[in-house]
Design an enzyme around this catalytic site. Structure first.
Site: not given
Ligand code: SAH
Length: 350
Positions: A108, A115, A340
């Protein structure tokens, strides 16, 4: 002082390197040798380029530096997940995570330091965007994790997801340059079908990657198919209404014949009602897709709570009833804040 005037050799293309040697009255082929040292063997100093003469190495030393990342800190989760704090040449830190399963090891990868988006539930969003990562900084994370995968799990990386820190489509040029290196035979030679780029959903950029005929997979962080709810969760989404997002997804599908995966967290009292489920099912019916229901990884914000199991089950059943592929993804590396949305350099800030 001196190093500041020198160029980072890794910003040069193979052609640039060949040209450099021609200009310095040497053979263009030296450029290929240096390129191999830099990109295939991952060498971080000119001294280590042992098939070059001392004079050639000094010439390189005179003109260039090699900027590179360093693994500053490594944490291991009790589920095998490894989180790396990666130090960049200017001392900023990003995080990358290696996730093993029985048959795969997935890296990952981060694309930005911090961001610029403002997803309420994401720890990375709490750090402002400091800068984009260069192509080689993105590539280096992959190389480092490929080495870790071989060392700890006895196999090369099998998959890459751009789900680390940052919004990859807001650093598009460098993302593509890194993916080119990852997929080229002079680089890691990985298949683009094993790479997934996750976007928060920026319609214009999604259309651009469709036009560019990229070969990686696309995931979209949807989290709600109701505009009012989605923009509450992801305030920037006010500028990108769901209709525009749906149009961009259709455009992507028409151009690439690849279905998008929706990432979707279900939160208690936020998006766990029947009308939320119905909205998602309707949204999914528009264009072929898959849905990945993701467990919420707490980031210390009280207003977000993982929905009850039966609500997630309700989502699953409603989607399956419409023959929409749905998977429920358990989070990994939670105990070390590697899951994530939890990437926020916690260790560094303490
Ligand atoms: N900016 C991109 C990639 C990074 S986040 C995006 O938004 O897709 C990767 C994934 O993790 C995204 O689907 C995001 O919504 C999710 N995510 C962010 N914070 C999270 C959390 N606290 N718990 C679970 N998923 C989360």
């Amino acid at each position: 002082m001196e190093t500041e005037s020198k160029r980072d050799i890794r910003s040069l293309s193979l052609e640039d390197l060949r040209q450099f040697f021609i200009e310095n009255e040497d053979k263009a082929f030296r450029g290929n040798q240096v390129y191999q040292w830099l990109w295939q063997k991952g060498t971080h100093d000119f001294e280590g380029m042992t098939n070059l003469s001392k004079a050639t190495r000094s010439l390189l030393e005179e003109h260039f530096v090699i900027n590179h990342i360093a693994i500053d800190q490594q944490q291991k989760s009790n589920d095998g997940t490894i989180k790396n704090a990666v130090k960049l040449h200017d001392d900023l830190i990003v995080e990358s995570v290696l996730i093993p399963t029985a048959t795969r090891t997935t890296a990952c990868v981060s694309s930005q330091v911090g961001c610029s988006l403002d997803c309420e539930f994401c720890a990375t969003a709490k750090i402002k965007r400091m800068r984009n990562l260069n192509a080689d900084e993105i590539y280096d994370q992959v190389v480092a994790m490929d080495q870790q995968s071989r060392l700890y799990f006895d196999r090369p990386l099998t998959n890459i997801v751009f789900m680390g820190m940052g919004e990859p489509l807001m650093n598009y040029k460098n993302l593509i340059a890194a993916i080119d290196k990852i997929t080229q035979s002079e680089g890691l030679g990985m298949s683009p079908s094993r790479i997934t780029v996750s976007t928060s959903g920026i319609p214009k950029m999604m259309k651009k990657i469709a036009d560019d005929q990229v070969r990686f997979g696309l995931a979209v962080s949807l989290h709600s198919a109701r505009q009012s709810v989605r923009q509450e969760l992801m305030p920037f989404a006010e500028k990108f209404p769901l209709d525009d997002l749906a149009e961009a997804i259709q455009y992507w599908y028409d151009k690439t014949s690849k279905s998008v995966t929706y990432e979707y967290v279900v939160w208690k009292g936020i998006n766990d009602e029947e009308e939320d489920i119905k909205a998602l099912v309707d949204f999914c019916k528009q264009t072929p897709c898959k849905v990945n229901l993701i467990e919420y990884n707490p980031i210390g914000e009280d207003k977000f709570l993982q929905a009850d199991h039966d609500r997630i089950k309700a989502y699953e059943m409603a989607l399956e009833a419409q023959r929409i592929t749905v998977t429920v993804r358990r989070s990994r590396g939670k105990d070390i804040d590697a899951a994530c949305g939890q990437l926020a350099n916690k260790a560094e800030r303490q």
